[in-house]
Motif scaffolding. Structure first.
Motif, PDB file in Angstrom:
ATOM      1  N   UNK A 161       0.877  -1.157   0.000  1.00 48.11           N
ATOM      2  CA  UNK A 161       0.000   0.000   0.000  1.00 48.11           C
ATOM      3  C   UNK A 161       0.917   1.210   0.000  1.00 48.11           C
ATOM      4  N   UNK A 162       0.896   1.948  -1.117  1.00 53.02           N
ATOM      5  CA  UNK A 162       1.791   3.080  -1.291  1.00 53.02           C
ATOM      6  C   UNK A 162       0.981   4.349  -1.548  1.00 53.02           C
ATOM      7  N   UNK A 163       0.641   5.082  -0.493  1.00 53.61           N
ATOM      8  CA  UNK A 163      -0.080   6.337  -0.688  1.00 53.61           C
ATOM      9  C   UNK A 163       0.765   7.326  -1.493  1.00 53.61           C
ATOM     10  N   UNK A 164       0.139   7.967  -2.460  1.00 54.00           N
ATOM     11  CA  UNK A 164       0.824   8.953  -3.304  1.00 54.00           C
ATOM     12  C   UNK A 164       0.163  10.317  -3.113  1.00 54.00           C
ATOM     13  N   UNK A 165       0.942  11.300  -2.707  1.00 53.73           N
ATOM     14  CA  UNK A 165       0.415  12.656  -2.524  1.00 53.73           C
ATOM     15  C   UNK A 165      -0.162  13.210  -3.816  1.00 53.73           C
ATOM     16  N   UNK A 166       0.472  12.916  -4.932  1.00 52.28           N
ATOM     17  CA  UNK A 166      -0.014  13.439  -6.213  1.00 52.28           C
ATOM     18  C   UNK A 166      -1.382  12.841  -6.562  1.00 52.28           C
ATOM     19  N   UNK A 167      -1.603  11.567  -6.232  1.00 49.25           N
ATOM     20  CA  UNK A 167      -2.901  10.938  -6.477  1.00 49.25           C
ATOM     21  C   UNK A 167      -3.964  11.583  -5.603  1.00 49.25           C
ATOM     22  N   UNK A 168      -3.632  11.852  -4.328  1.00 49.05           N
ATOM     23  CA  UNK A 168      -4.568  12.510  -3.425  1.00 49.05           C
ATOM     24  C   UNK A 168      -4.891  13.923  -3.915  1.00 49.05           C
ATOM     25  N   UNK A 173      -8.880  17.398  -5.960  1.00 46.51           N
ATOM     26  CA  UNK A 173      -9.187  18.551  -6.795  1.00 46.51           C
ATOM     27  C   UNK A 173     -10.332  18.245  -7.760  1.00 46.51           C
ATOM     28  N   UNK A 174     -10.286  17.088  -8.385  1.00 43.88           N
ATOM     29  CA  UNK A 174     -11.316  16.691  -9.353  1.00 43.88           C
ATOM     30  C   UNK A 174     -12.673  16.530  -8.672  1.00 43.88           C
ATOM     31  N   UNK A 175     -12.680  15.930  -7.485  1.00 42.24           N
ATOM     32  CA  UNK A 175     -13.916  15.677  -6.758  1.00 42.24           C
ATOM     33  C   UNK A 175     -14.393  16.930  -6.029  1.00 42.24           C
ATOM     34  N   UNK A 176     -13.444  17.782  -5.638  1.00 41.74           N
ATOM     35  CA  UNK A 176     -13.792  19.002  -4.919  1.00 41.74           C
ATOM     36  C   UNK A 176     -13.891  18.823  -3.414  1.00 41.74           C
ATOM     37  N   UNK A 177     -13.358  17.700  -2.905  1.00 40.47           N
ATOM     38  CA  UNK A 177     -13.428  17.438  -1.464  1.00 40.47           C
ATOM     39  C   UNK A 177     -12.229  16.576  -1.067  1.00 40.47           C
ATOM     40  N   UNK A 178     -11.342  17.091  -0.199  1.00 38.78           N
ATOM     41  CA  UNK A 178     -10.166  16.300   0.188  1.00 38.78           C
ATOM     42  C   UNK A 178     -10.507  15.018   0.935  1.00 38.78           C
ATOM     43  N   UNK A 179     -11.679  14.954   1.572  1.00 38.81           N
ATOM     44  CA  UNK A 179     -12.052  13.729   2.278  1.00 38.81           C
ATOM     45  C   UNK A 179     -12.626  12.662   1.340  1.00 38.81           C
ATOM     46  N   UNK A 180     -12.886  13.023   0.106  1.00 37.53           N
ATOM     47  CA  UNK A 180     -13.331  12.030  -0.868  1.00 37.53           C
ATOM     48  C   UNK A 180     -12.216  11.640  -1.828  1.00 37.53           C
TER      49      UNK A 180
END
Length: 192
Positions: A161-168, A173-180
């Motif tokens: 499991x490799x969290x990527x800051x760029x993916x987040x 940004x696309x969804x408009x909500x950092x929690x989603x």
């Protein structure tokens, strides 16, 4: 209506309040009563609540609902990252439920039972689904540890499991909500 009934299964864990004016000339009070009984028939974990306001018409608002709505909501919180849930899709107008997105389904209803177990193990039972996407975040899994994904009792992924800051950043940004937003994406074809 079978199509409406299939979607209602998604409401089993959702707190629902119905407030209706007894003399509503626009929407008959029986509509709320029927909806209430229909929801109860699914044996939800949280039973719906119905309040019929005597001598009231269609003028029920948050400011004038005899205090039912705000008191009902006072103790309700939602876990945005549940480690276990079930979901049903009649269609893909809204393909995402929490951390699972259905990319393609077969004919009929699609269903998922999903859970995240200890040691980064994800177990999914999927029916009526051809392609599935996992949208993963650090609130759900331990970063840097091996992730194992099993779909319909078949192991489909072993890796980190490799969290990527760029993916987040991009997904938020696309969804408009950092929690989603999400930090890692995994797509799977579901084999029969």
């Amino acid at each position: 209506n079978p199509q409406v009934a299939a979607g209602l299964k998604n409401l089993k864990q959702l707190p629902i309040l119905l407030v209706h004016g007894e003399r509503d000339p626009r929407i008959e009070v029986g509509c709320s009563k029927d909806t209430f009984e229909g929801l109860k028939s699914f044996n939800p974990k949280l039973e719906p609540v119905l309040h019929i306001l005597e001598k009231r018409e269609h003028d029920v608002t948050l400011q004038d609902d005899d205090g039912f709505t705000l008191s009902f909501l006072a103790d309700k919180t939602r876990n945005p990252f549940p480690k276990q849930f079930s979901a049903v899709w009649e269609d893909l107008a809204s393909p995402r439920r929490y951390w699972i997105e259905v990319l393609e389904k077969g004919s009929g209803v699609a269903e998922v039972e999903a859970s995240i177990q200890s040691e980064n193990r994800i177990e999914i039972a999927a029916h009526g689904i051809k392609r599935l996407r996992l949208l993963l975040r650090h609130e759900l899994l331990s970063p840097g540890l091996t992730l194992t994904v099993t779909v319909n009792k078949k192991r489909v992924f072993d890796g980190l499991f490799k969290p990527e800051c760029s993916t987040l950043a991009e997904s938020s940004s696309r969804i408009g909500d950092p929690l989603l937003g999400y930090e890692q994406v995994l797509d799977f074809d579901i084999k029969k």
